[in-house]
Design a protein around this motif. Sequence first.
Motif, PDB file in Angstrom:
ATOM      1  N   UNK A  63      -3.667   7.454 -10.054  1.00 19.71           N
ATOM      2  CA  UNK A  63      -4.579   6.543  -9.354  1.00 19.71           C
ATOM      3  C   UNK A  63      -4.108   5.095  -9.489  1.00 19.71           C
ATOM      4  N   UNK A  64      -4.768   4.224  -8.717  1.00 20.37           N
ATOM      5  CA  UNK A  64      -4.451   2.790  -8.749  1.00 20.37           C
ATOM      6  C   UNK A  64      -4.581   2.261 -10.178  1.00 20.37           C
ATOM      7  N   UNK A  74      -0.097   9.095  10.072  1.00 21.94           N
ATOM      8  CA  UNK A  74      -0.369   7.662   9.919  1.00 21.94           C
ATOM      9  C   UNK A  74       0.932   6.927   9.625  1.00 21.94           C
ATOM     10  N   UNK A  75       1.024   5.677  10.094  1.00 19.01           N
ATOM     11  CA  UNK A  75       2.242   4.907   9.821  1.00 19.01           C
ATOM     12  C   UNK A  75       2.073   3.951   8.648  1.00 19.01           C
ATOM     13  N   UNK A  76       0.955   4.041   7.928  1.00 20.74           N
ATOM     14  CA  UNK A  76       0.747   3.161   6.782  1.00 20.74           C
ATOM     15  C   UNK A  76       1.033   3.892   5.476  1.00 20.74           C
ATOM     16  N   UNK A  77       1.743   3.202   4.597  1.00 20.79           N
ATOM     17  CA  UNK A  77       2.034   3.703   3.258  1.00 20.79           C
ATOM     18  C   UNK A  77       1.325   2.804   2.271  1.00 20.79           C
ATOM     19  N   UNK A  78       0.565   3.387   1.343  1.00 28.24           N
ATOM     20  CA  UNK A  78      -0.170   2.620   0.354  1.00 28.24           C
ATOM     21  C   UNK A  78       0.537   2.591  -0.981  1.00 28.24           C
ATOM     22  N   UNK A  79       0.546   1.395  -1.613  1.00 27.46           N
ATOM     23  CA  UNK A  79       1.141   1.233  -2.938  1.00 27.46           C
ATOM     24  C   UNK A  79       0.128   0.604  -3.864  1.00 27.46           C
ATOM     25  N   UNK A  80       0.156   1.009  -5.119  1.00 26.21           N
ATOM     26  CA  UNK A  80      -0.664   0.353  -6.115  1.00 26.21           C
ATOM     27  C   UNK A  80      -0.046  -0.972  -6.523  1.00 26.21           C
ATOM     28  N   UNK A 123       1.388  15.123   3.186  1.00 28.09           N
ATOM     29  CA  UNK A 123       0.528  14.016   2.770  1.00 28.09           C
ATOM     30  C   UNK A 123       0.366  13.971   1.257  1.00 28.09           C
ATOM     31  N   UNK A 124       0.212  12.774   0.742  1.00 29.86           N
ATOM     32  CA  UNK A 124      -0.139  12.545  -0.657  1.00 29.86           C
ATOM     33  C   UNK A 124      -1.350  11.625  -0.658  1.00 29.86           C
ATOM     34  N   UNK A 125      -2.469  12.068  -1.211  1.00 29.88           N
ATOM     35  CA  UNK A 125      -3.711  11.295  -1.159  1.00 29.88           C
ATOM     36  C   UNK A 125      -3.676  10.126  -2.148  1.00 29.88           C
ATOM     37  N   UNK A 126      -4.566   9.154  -1.907  1.00 31.69           N
ATOM     38  CA  UNK A 126      -4.658   7.998  -2.797  1.00 31.69           C
ATOM     39  C   UNK A 126      -5.123   8.410  -4.187  1.00 31.69           C
TER      40      UNK A 126
END
Length: 425
Positions: A63-64, A74-80, A123-126
């Motif tokens: 997690x964050x 989706x074209x967005x990638x999330x990073x902590x 997919x990899x969830x947040x």
Amino acid sequence: MNLSELRTALQERREDYSASDAKLNRRINQAYLDICSRRKWGWLRREYTANTYQSTTVTGTGAAPNNVHYTNGSNKVGLGANKVPGPTVLGKRVLIDSAFYTVIDMDSNGEGLYLDRPFTGTSVSASDGTGTIKFVYDEVALPLGTESVIEAALFTGSTSYALNLEAIQPATMAMRDKDVSGQPTACSVMEKKPIYRPRTKIGAITSAAGSGGLTTGATYKYWYSFYDKKCGAESALSEYTSVTLGATHNTVTLPNVSARKDYVVRLYRSTANGSIPYLLRDQLEETVVALNDTESDEYLGTRGPDSASTMFMTLYPYPDSTYQVHMLLMMEALKLDDDNDRPMFDSGYSTVLLDGAEMLMLNAEDEQSRASAAQRRYEAGIQRMIMQDRLNFQQRVLIGRGNRRVVGKGTWLYASGLDDSNFRA
């Protein structure tokens, strides 16, 4: 002769005709750029060395603030916050779940990356946050004004000898495997979209008395640009902000200047009452904090860019370590803007430049007979320049036998028709 002296000499040739400085400058630059376009001159060749960087892999651990996540479609990638890589990832190729993408935008905090197309893998969830992204650094930006690459060689940190880089066509490079790393053995050059330019100018600038080296009462202009720390690309300059010093003021203070995520800042300044930008500060900072400018005009750096970097060299395989790429480049000529600017060739050829400018002026006035005489002198002067262009007499080739030997062309370094087709897009 500098531009001011050339302008005076040209006007003396046409004392029967009064022309403005702007018109004289235009004719001189037209002749100058024509001369520069005639061949691959020795005085337009430059050496340039760039560093390469190995790829960076970012893997989330939950997690964050240690997560990395992405979603199919989706074209967005999330990073902590703890997983944001350092400068620079914008515009770079990334590998996610065995597929390659390009980062085309990002959030102001660097925690959201936007790909050039939707992600199509697993997919990899947040909440899971264990995704993996590899950032590939396989490009080197060529200096502004590069026309072509003559030769390129690779140096490793442990050796001092050059390893040849094979030049291949951009179309061939596009067919190579996108996930092969190692010591580069091939390269290709192509034009690419420039990086973002600053959309706002520097804020209010204040002046004060002190121990600075600026000229009291003069007006100065300030610009800044964005710089890609990894590949060496530079953006176009921002709009300028000017400040006029008081009668006793010789120093100025700039406000904070911050780069767009994730570039660094370069600052430029004019000379006293000038309008041409010269490098003031280049310390690869993401934010320049309240800079006190005390530098005299004498200590300003190189001239600022007229446009953004668009020519890039791609390496294959992409580097697995830090290497040095050493290149011999053919540069484009820049027009003469400042009165102190000088042509890049020897001053002995100034008369050739004046002949060309005079020819253009006479043609514009329909004085064809006088223009023909100036044109003959101009063309003969260019041929003389070609014959004497950096010839290396010790390496000239002898053709024939006995007393019938004929001096041939020089080595590849001094040839007039270099084949750089494999380097061009």
